[in-house]
Design a protein around this motif. Structure first.
Motif, PDB file in Angstrom:
ATOM      1  N   THR A  10      16.301  18.386   4.960  1.00 39.74           N
ATOM      2  CA  THR A  10      15.295  19.057   4.161  1.00 39.74           C
ATOM      3  C   THR A  10      13.829  18.849   4.585  1.00 39.74           C
ATOM      4  N   LEU A  11      13.600  17.601   5.116  1.00 41.78           N
ATOM      5  CA  LEU A  11      12.344  17.468   5.984  1.00 41.78           C
ATOM      6  C   LEU A  11      12.312  18.028   6.940  1.00 41.78           C
ATOM      7  N   LEU A  12      13.418  18.166   7.824  1.00 38.64           N
ATOM      8  CA  LEU A  12      13.433  18.832   9.060  1.00 38.64           C
ATOM      9  C   LEU A  12      12.807  20.296   8.796  1.00 38.64           C
ATOM     10  N   ASN A  13      13.585  21.016   7.651  1.00 38.11           N
ATOM     11  CA  ASN A  13      13.167  22.190   7.354  1.00 38.11           C
ATOM     12  C   ASN A  13      11.620  22.347   7.144  1.00 38.11           C
ATOM     13  N   VAL A  14      11.001  21.609   6.321  1.00 39.10           N
ATOM     14  CA  VAL A  14       9.691  21.491   6.126  1.00 39.10           C
ATOM     15  C   VAL A  14       8.662  21.511   7.389  1.00 39.10           C
ATOM     16  N   TYR A  15       9.278  20.575   8.216  1.00 46.50           N
ATOM     17  CA  TYR A  15       8.511  20.388   9.351  1.00 46.50           C
ATOM     18  C   TYR A  15       8.716  21.814  10.496  1.00 46.50           C
ATOM     19  N   HIS A  16       9.693  22.391  10.641  1.00 48.80           N
ATOM     20  CA  HIS A  16       9.876  23.782  11.077  1.00 48.80           C
ATOM     21  C   HIS A  16       9.031  24.660  10.385  1.00 48.80           C
ATOM     22  N   ALA A  17       9.017  24.623   9.184  1.00 48.05           N
ATOM     23  CA  ALA A  17       8.306  25.912   8.467  1.00 48.05           C
ATOM     24  C   ALA A  17       6.836  25.840   8.598  1.00 48.05           C
ATOM     25  N   PHE A  18       6.473  24.502   8.622  1.00 50.88           N
ATOM     26  CA  PHE A  18       4.863  24.318   9.144  1.00 50.88           C
ATOM     27  C   PHE A  18       4.326  24.590  10.243  1.00 50.88           C
ATOM     28  N   LEU A  19       5.305  24.478  11.223  1.00 45.71           N
ATOM     29  CA  LEU A  19       4.707  25.100  12.774  1.00 45.71           C
ATOM     30  C   LEU A  19       5.181  26.392  12.583  1.00 45.71           C
ATOM     31  N   GLN A  20       6.125  27.011  11.986  1.00 46.39           N
ATOM     32  CA  GLN A  20       6.270  28.499  12.036  1.00 46.39           C
ATOM     33  C   GLN A  20       5.000  29.009  11.276  1.00 46.39           C
ATOM     34  N   ASN A  21       4.409  28.389  10.310  1.00 48.79           N
ATOM     35  CA  ASN A  21       3.246  29.060   9.752  1.00 48.79           C
ATOM     36  C   ASN A  21       1.890  28.465  10.324  1.00 48.79           C
ATOM     37  N   ASN A  22       1.970  28.061  11.521  1.00 43.40           N
ATOM     38  CA  ASN A  22       0.890  27.667  12.337  1.00 43.40           C
ATOM     39  C   ASN A  22      -0.098  26.751  11.580  1.00 43.40           C
ATOM     40  N   GLN A  23       0.774  25.779  11.167  1.00 49.45           N
ATOM     41  CA  GLN A  23       0.078  24.661  10.606  1.00 49.45           C
ATOM     42  C   GLN A  23      -1.001  25.129   9.420  1.00 49.45           C
ATOM     43  N   ASP A  24      -0.691  26.189   8.740  1.00 38.35           N
ATOM     44  CA  ASP A  24      -1.662  26.624   7.943  1.00 38.35           C
ATOM     45  C   ASP A  24      -2.115  25.803   6.838  1.00 38.35           C
ATOM     46  N   PRO A  25      -3.392  25.157   6.311  1.00 33.95           N
ATOM     47  CA  PRO A  25      -3.539  24.423   5.237  1.00 33.95           C
ATOM     48  C   PRO A  25      -3.087  25.176   3.809  1.00 33.95           C
ATOM     49  N   ASN A  26      -3.637  26.616   3.809  1.00 35.06           N
ATOM     50  CA  ASN A  26      -3.360  27.265   2.803  1.00 35.06           C
ATOM     51  C   ASN A  26      -1.969  27.582   2.456  1.00 35.06           C
ATOM     52  N   TRP A  27      -0.939  27.534   3.502  1.00 39.62           N
ATOM     53  CA  TRP A  27       0.385  27.762   3.117  1.00 39.62           C
ATOM     54  C   TRP A  27       1.055  26.379   2.517  1.00 39.62           C
ATOM     55  N   CYS A  28       0.537  25.246   3.052  1.00 36.71           N
ATOM     56  CA  CYS A  28       0.666  23.927   2.486  1.00 36.71           C
ATOM     57  C   CYS A  28       0.252  23.970   0.869  1.00 36.71           C
ATOM     58  N   TYR A  29      -0.783  24.388   0.591  1.00 33.18           N
ATOM     59  CA  TYR A  29      -1.495  24.323  -0.708  1.00 33.18           C
ATOM     60  C   TYR A  29      -0.464  25.169  -1.644  1.00 33.18           C
ATOM     61  N   GLU A  30      -0.036  26.422  -1.118  1.00 35.42           N
ATOM     62  CA  GLU A  30       0.913  27.182  -2.149  1.00 35.42           C
ATOM     63  C   GLU A  30       2.165  26.836  -2.048  1.00 35.42           C
ATOM     64  N   ASN A  31       2.755  25.949  -1.292  1.00 32.71           N
ATOM     65  CA  ASN A  31       3.917  25.487  -1.035  1.00 32.71           C
ATOM     66  C   ASN A  31       4.135  23.783  -1.565  1.00 32.71           C
ATOM     67  N   PHE A  32       2.834  23.209  -2.157  1.00 35.40           N
ATOM     68  CA  PHE A  32       3.019  21.988  -2.658  1.00 35.40           C
ATOM     69  C   PHE A  32       3.335  20.914  -1.559  1.00 35.40           C
ATOM     70  N   ILE A  33       2.969  21.462  -0.483  1.00 38.96           N
ATOM     71  CA  ILE A  33       3.010  20.398   0.751  1.00 38.96           C
ATOM     72  C   ILE A  33       1.758  19.663   1.098  1.00 38.96           C
ATOM     73  N   ASN A  34       1.795  18.545   1.378  1.00 39.13           N
ATOM     74  CA  ASN A  34       0.803  17.617   1.706  1.00 39.13           C
ATOM     75  C   ASN A  34       0.440  17.916   3.162  1.00 39.13           C
ATOM     76  N   TYR A  35      -0.527  18.628   3.200  1.00 34.09           N
ATOM     77  CA  TYR A  35      -1.278  18.994   4.700  1.00 34.09           C
ATOM     78  C   TYR A  35      -1.497  17.870   5.406  1.00 34.09           C
ATOM     79  N   LYS A  36      -2.306  16.763   4.954  1.00 33.43           N
ATOM     80  CA  LYS A  36      -2.760  15.685   5.826  1.00 33.43           C
ATOM     81  C   LYS A  36      -1.628  14.826   6.381  1.00 33.43           C
ATOM     82  N   ALA A  37      -0.280  14.942   5.413  1.00 33.44           N
ATOM     83  CA  ALA A  37       0.923  14.139   6.045  1.00 33.44           C
ATOM     84  C   ALA A  37       1.587  15.004   7.048  1.00 33.44           C
TER      85      ALA A  37
END
Length: 660
Positions: free
Chosen positions: A501-528
């Motif tokens: 699951t953590l691996l899925n999050v990391y790959h999704a973060f890169l696929q979305n160009n490390q976008d902080p708005n994507w993190c906000y929408e998906n309740f993901i800690n951008y700084k982490a």
């Protein structure tokens, strides 16, 4: 010259304040003692200014002794037990010296180096100084080392005690200052060969101590009530509240914010918060709030000056890590603090003006508080032993510990490292152990990384190691938003468990160009996530230095996830549990202890597989295993044949299959 020829008005303003600090009044006494002795012990009350001023005094002495232009090859190092202290204090000292952080004054913490060739005064965590000693056993870059907050007796600080005593005998030009607000002076003087002791009496401002008349039944409720009472009845001034953990702190923050609304700014502080969030506690309180309320773990006990704190609320508890070598279980238990910790907490209130400390326990209870055992007596020592071996300490029994750990704990650590392939039959470091010792990860994760190329998945294991090394990436809001957060997390959930699951999050973060708005929408800690990207880059550099192959199994291959899980198991094969179908409970396999454990509520599994590998075993209200992934039992013999042998695990199902 190190300093600028002209200083800003801010420099002169701060200098006048520095001259009022109690430690400044003894500057000449300290400099004379420092000049005449190789080791100095210093005890200064919380608020005396020792953490910011003594390193500057030492630097001044070093520069006076080495006035040549080449003096910049020397460093003055000041260790801190926690990264937030190292970063915040270094920024304050840079401001006091009127220099840019990262230039003459810098800091180094795990996975973050804010220093440069110009740095002459460096704050760093005690663990980072140990890492530097691995590459430079005599610490040749340093002219003086200051061990701050020595009373905390962290694992790394205790190792530095013994290591630096040995280094000092080989380097007469190196000087050592050991300092804290509260030291067992007799014990420390005896250990450090009767080194001279300087006492800095008094703090900048007085603190009134208030006790309860009767013991409190619920310290959390009492803490919240006290905060509300202070806000209602006391003059302006910020409040610092000490609680024991993340869940408790977030609960208290939300309840205080609900009751007091926009009148206050409520901020949490605990170690797993991203550094940028931690830094918010130092910022001025924005209007319309009239005061700031910081709710913190004991991370705020030492070396943190939160401007404006006038009131401290101390319930008298903290979480302490306890390791039981017989059961190989690490417990995190809420325990009473020591008198030294209580005094440190009270001192937080007297930094910028007279303050008050509200102790939510009786004066008799304070007098009954005992000294907290040092971390070396209550920890798993696998990483410690690996560090000592890398430092060239072959005979652990004769190492000059201030307090030697239990033989059973040392024996367990040696056994774990042997099973991981870090030590050979002669208890010497193997080639694998050499590499593991240079990776700033725990031994199991380091082993997982070292063997990942063999399973053709080093790219994925690098990403996974990075994700496991940063704060939890999933934001867990309370109230109505919690349902949306759960739904967002489920979109990343892998059927086989948390690691994938953590691996899925990391790959999704890169696929979305490390976008902080994507993190906000998906309740993901951008700084982490940004930290994970940075950590991965550093781990890649280590892999390349070892000339290890960066590779992946094709995502379309049926072995893609199999290889990742086998590499994971290669590091964590001693942390496996099996489902007892008759009871529906999991039992650990390690050393045939068969400990009954429960899956942590945060896990992503929607079923109970027969075999699982886990990262953490935590004992709180129950025995929980956390960060779990489904594996196949027959892999155990394939991945760790020497550990899962017939003699040791005669009843293990995987061995029955192997025997047939």
């Amino acid at each position: 010259m190190m300093r600028k020829k002209t200083y800003s008005p801010r420099y002169w303003e701060i200098l006048e304040k520095r001259k009022n600090l109690p430690v400044w009044l003894q500057k000449q006494e300290f400099l004379q003692t420092f000049k005449q002795n190789q080791m100095v012990l210093l005890v200064g009350e919380t608020g005396s200014g020792k953490t910011t001023q003594i390193p500057q005094f030492v630097l001044e002495a070093v520069l006076n002794e080495n006035p040549s232009p080449n003096c910049k090859k020397w460093l003055v190092g000041c260790t801190q037990p926690r990264r937030v202290a190292a970063t915040s204090v270094s920024r304050r000292v840079a401001e006091e010296m009127d220099v840019e952080i990262g230039e003459e004054v810098g800091y180094t913490v795990r996975f973050e180096d804010c220093s440069s060739p110009q740095t002459v005064l460096k704050y760093l965590t005690d663990g980072m100084l140990l890492r530097e000693a691995m590459a430079d056993p005599l610490l040749q870059r340093y002219k003086a080392i200051i061990l701050d907050e020595a009373h905390e007796r962290t694992l790394a600080t205790d190792l530095l005690f013994g290591l630096l005593k040995k280094v000092l005998t080989n380097r007469p030009d190196l000087k050592l200052v050991v300092m804290s607000a509260t030291l067992e002076t007799d014990r420390f003087r005896k250990y450090f060969s009767d080194a001279p002791l300087i006492k800095v009496p008094g703090r900048l401002h007085p603190v009134e101590i208030l006790y309860t008349l009767e013991p409190e039944m619920d310290y959390l409720e009492a803490a919240i009530s006290t905060v509300i009472q202070i806000h209602t009845c006391e003059p302006p001034g910020d409040i610092l509240v000490f609680l024991t953990g993340e869940e408790e702190i977030e609960d208290a923050c939300s309840r205080i914010a609900r009751k007091l609304g926009d009148q206050v700014l409520v901020l949490p502080l605990y170690s797993t918060l991203p550094p940028a969030v931690q830094q918010k506690i130092f910022e001025p309180t924005p209007k319309p709030a009239v005061r700031k309320i910081v709710v913190s773990t004991n991370i705020a006990e030492t070396s943190l000056t939160i401007d404006g704190v006038v009131y401290v609320v101390d319930p008298g508890f903290s979480k302490q890590k306890i390791y039981e070598p017989k059961t190989c279980v690490e417990s995190l238990l809420v325990s009473p603090i020591s008198q030294a910790s209580a005094d440190q907490r009270a001192g937080r209130a007297g930094r910028t003006q007279p303050g008050k400390c509200f102790r939510l326990y009786t004066e008799k209870s304070f007098n009954d508080l005992k000294q907290t055992p040092p971390e070396i007596l209550r920890s798993n020592l696998a990483n410690t032993v690996l560090t000592l071996k890398k430092l060239g300490v072959n005979d652990l029994v004769t190492f000059d510990f201030m307090e030697p750990p239990a033989p059973a704990t040392l024996a367990g650590a040696l056994a774990d490292l042997f099973h991981l392939g870090a030590l050979d039959d002669e208890v010497n470091l193997t080639k694998t152990g050499e590499m593991m010792s240079e990776v700033p990860l725990d031994p199991q994760m380091a082993k997982m990384l070292m063997v990942s190329s063999q399973y053709n998945c080093s790219n994925e294991i690098l990403s996974l190691s990075a994700m496991l090394s940063v704060p939890n990436c999933f934001i867990r809001p309370r109230g109505e938003a919690s349902k949306a957060a759960n739904e967002a997390k489920s979109r990343f959930a892998h059927i086989d468990g948390d690691h994938l699951t953590l691996l899925n999050v990391y790959h999704a973060f890169l696929q979305n160009n490390q976008d902080p708005n994507w993190c906000y929408e998906n309740f993901i800690n951008y700084k982490a996530m940004k930290s994970a990207v940075s950590v991965r880059e550093q781990l890649v550099r280590i892999m390349k230095r070892f000339q290890m192959k960066l590779c992946s199994t094709g995502f379309d291959s049926r072995d893609y996830y199999v290889n990742i899980k086998k590499a994971l198991l290669a590091g964590y094969f001693m942390q496996v549990a099996r489902l007892e179908k008759t009871t529906g409970h999991y039992l650990t396999v390690k050393d045939t202890n068969n400990q009954l454990v429960h899956l942590h509520p945060s896990n992503c599994l929607d079923h109970k597989p027969e075999w699982i590998v886990y990262k953490d075993y935590v004992k709180t209200s129950r025995n929980f295993i956390r960060t779990v992934t489904h594996i196949r039992g027959e892999w155990l013999v394939e991945v760790a044949p020497d550990y899962y042998n017939l003699a040791k695990f005669p009843k293990c199902e995987v061995n029955k299959k192997r025997k047939r």
